[in-house]
Design an enzyme around this catalytic site. Structure first.
Site, PDB file in Angstrom:
ATOM      1  N   GLY A 274     -42.597 -22.958 -40.720  1.00 19.30           N
ATOM      2  CA  GLY A 274     -42.372 -22.319 -41.978  1.00 19.30           C
ATOM      3  C   GLY A 274     -40.726 -22.589 -42.573  1.00 19.30           C
ATOM      4  O   GLY A 274     -40.427 -23.613 -42.441  1.00 19.30           O
TER       5      GLY A 274
ATOM      6  N   ILE B  64     -37.804 -22.143 -41.718  1.00 17.25           N
ATOM      7  CA  ILE B  64     -36.585 -22.507 -40.653  1.00 17.25           C
ATOM      8  C   ILE B  64     -37.189 -23.626 -39.970  1.00 17.25           C
ATOM      9  O   ILE B  64     -36.273 -24.558 -39.844  1.00 17.25           O
ATOM     10  CB  ILE B  64     -36.063 -21.231 -39.958  1.00 17.25           C
ATOM     11  CG1 ILE B  64     -35.543 -20.229 -40.901  1.00 17.25           C
ATOM     12  CG2 ILE B  64     -35.367 -21.744 -38.824  1.00 17.25           C
ATOM     13  CD1 ILE B  64     -34.884 -18.885 -39.946  1.00 17.25           C
TER      14      ILE B  64
ATOM     15  N   ARG C 195     -36.964 -13.769 -32.742  1.00 12.02           N
ATOM     16  CA  ARG C 195     -36.669 -12.487 -32.159  1.00 12.02           C
ATOM     17  C   ARG C 195     -37.056 -12.605 -30.810  1.00 12.02           C
ATOM     18  O   ARG C 195     -37.967 -13.137 -30.002  1.00 12.02           O
ATOM     19  CB  ARG C 195     -37.929 -11.413 -32.913  1.00 12.02           C
ATOM     20  CG  ARG C 195     -37.571 -11.253 -34.282  1.00 12.02           C
ATOM     21  CD  ARG C 195     -36.410 -10.363 -34.224  1.00 12.02           C
ATOM     22  NE  ARG C 195     -36.200  -9.882 -35.708  1.00 12.02           N
ATOM     23  CZ  ARG C 195     -35.225 -10.536 -36.979  1.00 12.02           C
ATOM     24  NH1 ARG C 195     -34.812 -11.646 -36.452  1.00 12.02           N
ATOM     25  NH2 ARG C 195     -35.034  -9.863 -37.790  1.00 12.02           N
TER      26      ARG C 195
ATOM     27  N   GLU D  29     -31.302  -5.344 -27.596  1.00 13.13           N
ATOM     28  CA  GLU D  29     -30.019  -5.607 -28.101  1.00 13.13           C
ATOM     29  C   GLU D  29     -29.238  -4.493 -28.574  1.00 13.13           C
ATOM     30  O   GLU D  29     -29.677  -3.529 -29.148  1.00 13.13           O
ATOM     31  CB  GLU D  29     -30.437  -6.535 -29.466  1.00 13.13           C
ATOM     32  CG  GLU D  29     -31.073  -7.864 -29.241  1.00 13.13           C
ATOM     33  CD  GLU D  29     -31.234  -8.766 -30.166  1.00 13.13           C
ATOM     34  OE1 GLU D  29     -31.159  -8.177 -31.295  1.00 13.13           O
ATOM     35  OE2 GLU D  29     -31.712  -9.784 -30.163  1.00 13.13           O
TER      36      GLU D  29
ATOM     37  N   HIS E  42     -27.115 -12.554 -31.088  1.00 13.41           N
ATOM     38  CA  HIS E  42     -27.930 -12.482 -32.318  1.00 13.41           C
ATOM     39  C   HIS E  42     -26.823 -12.810 -33.519  1.00 13.41           C
ATOM     40  O   HIS E  42     -26.924 -11.893 -34.432  1.00 13.41           O
ATOM     41  CB  HIS E  42     -28.594 -11.272 -32.394  1.00 13.41           C
ATOM     42  CG  HIS E  42     -29.597 -11.204 -33.245  1.00 13.41           C
ATOM     43  ND1 HIS E  42     -30.756 -10.468 -33.221  1.00 13.41           N
ATOM     44  CD2 HIS E  42     -30.053 -12.045 -34.591  1.00 13.41           C
ATOM     45  CE1 HIS E  42     -31.552 -10.674 -34.089  1.00 13.41           C
ATOM     46  NE2 HIS E  42     -31.167 -11.866 -34.888  1.00 13.41           N
ATOM     47  N   ALA E  43     -26.045 -13.700 -33.338  1.00  9.70           N
ATOM     48  CA  ALA E  43     -24.936 -13.774 -34.410  1.00  9.70           C
ATOM     49  C   ALA E  43     -24.335 -15.218 -34.536  1.00  9.70           C
ATOM     50  O   ALA E  43     -23.533 -15.497 -35.108  1.00  9.70           O
ATOM     51  CB  ALA E  43     -23.728 -12.710 -34.007  1.00  9.70           C
TER      52      ALA E  43
END
Length: 343
Positions: free
Chosen positions: A163, A165, A245, A274, A293-294
């Protein structure tokens, strides 16, 4: 004079010191519109509450979710939920749709940053970057020949999903002269053709990839999609990269496979829980690169996410069709129809 359109921005748009996490220039989209007044939500909760929904016409959300128990109250004022991001697994979409809440996302803001991170992981893993960094710091130059990297030419870059990304990743990786393949039952055949990507079934992309990248959303069907059986089907020389995810990958099974060297390594930006606990055994392995997650958080990414959310507010105010709408069925809801009929 009509009441001003009240916008709430979730407080996690600020860091612990109260500073904006994105460039303040993005706020001009709200400040320049005289129909709008905005403020940050008073608390930093995990979810948007019914009290929040009673106070604002629109809520621009970073991480907080929206659950069924928060929507539908008689005094609910909110009509628009505009995410500063792309994922919405923490939002009860059927519930917000039933309540007449328009939900928009902003994939344009994350397309290049996330694909760049995936490419970063691939290059770092291929060249054993973390191990070689450690050897250098410890003065162990003589050990460098024990950690020969993996060349990319002719290797297989595979993606579960092609998709927004996934497609960008293949565009970025094109000069590396790798073989590209992907599994995505929902993608149009023309997408594969235009990108020069080979469409394959799930088992093939798992078994043939030298670098297997997760690019699918989290839902009931994809939760723990990458389980012990799937990981067992990967090449022992393969690397797994997950920036989508955490729950898509069975973290325990991945940890066991990495510990036993049944796959070569992994790049993980997302976790099942998380923040992940500091005693997570995954964090102690030398063949995995982790980030909180950054890793996608760049000035460009954060600014674009904010701008996309605030543009959704402007479009909604102008009675334009929502851009990047998650729940199109909501457009038939009486609350939404009433809004778009108003002058």
């Amino acid at each position: 004079m009509a009441d001003l359109f009240r916008v709430g921005i979730t407080r996690d748009a600020l860091d612990d010191k109260g500073n904006l996490t994105f460039d303040a220039s993005a706020l001009k989209l709200l400040d320049e519109d005289k129909r709008v007044t905005w403020e940050y939500l008073s608390d930093r909760g995990a979810n948007v509450t019914a009290d929040h929904l009673a106070k604002y016409d629109a809520i621009c959300m970073v991480a907080p979710g929206v659950q069924a128990d928060a929507v539908g109250r008689a005094d609910m004022r909110t009509r628009l939920l505009a995410r500063l991001g792309v994922g919405y697994d923490h939002i009860d979409v059927p519930a917000v749709t039933k309540a007449g809440l328009v939900l928009t996302i902003n994939p344009d803001g994350v397309r290049r940053p996330v694909a760049t991170v995936q490419l970063t992981y691939m290059l770092a893993l291929a060249h054993r970057m973390l191990i070689k960094d450690k050897l250098t710091r410890e003065g162990r130059w003589n050990d460098r020949h024990d950690h020969v990297g993996t060349g990319l030419t002719g290797r297989v870059l595979g993606s579960i999903g092609i998709g927004n990304i996934g497609a960008e990743l293949f565009r970025l990786a094109k000069p590396l002269e790798m073989r590209h393949m992907a599994h995505d039952p929902f993608a149009k055949p023309t997408t594969f053709t235009e990108l020069g990507v080979e469409p394959v079934d799930f088992d093939t992309v798992v078994s043939q990839s030298d670098f297997l990248v997760v690019n699918c959303p989290l839902n009931a069907k994809t939760r723990r999609l990458i389980d012990a059986k799937v990981i067992q089907g990967m090449k022992p020389t393969a690397f797994l990269i997950n920036c989508a995810r955490g729950p898509i990958v069975d973290e325990k099974a991945l940890t066991e496979a990495l510990t036993q060297r049944r796959i070569a390594g992994a790049g993980i930006d997302v976790f099942e829980e998380e923040p992940t606990p500091p005693d997570n055994p995954l964090l102690k392995l030398d063949n995995v690169i982790v980030s909180p997650h950054a890793l996608t958080y760049t000035d460009e990414c954060l600014r674009r996410l904010a701008e996309g959310s605030f543009r959704s507010v402007r479009r909604f105010l102008d009675r334009e069709p929502p851009h990047l709408l998650v729940n199109p069925d909501v457009m038939q809801h009486a609350r939404v129809k009433e809004w778009y009929k108003a002058n």
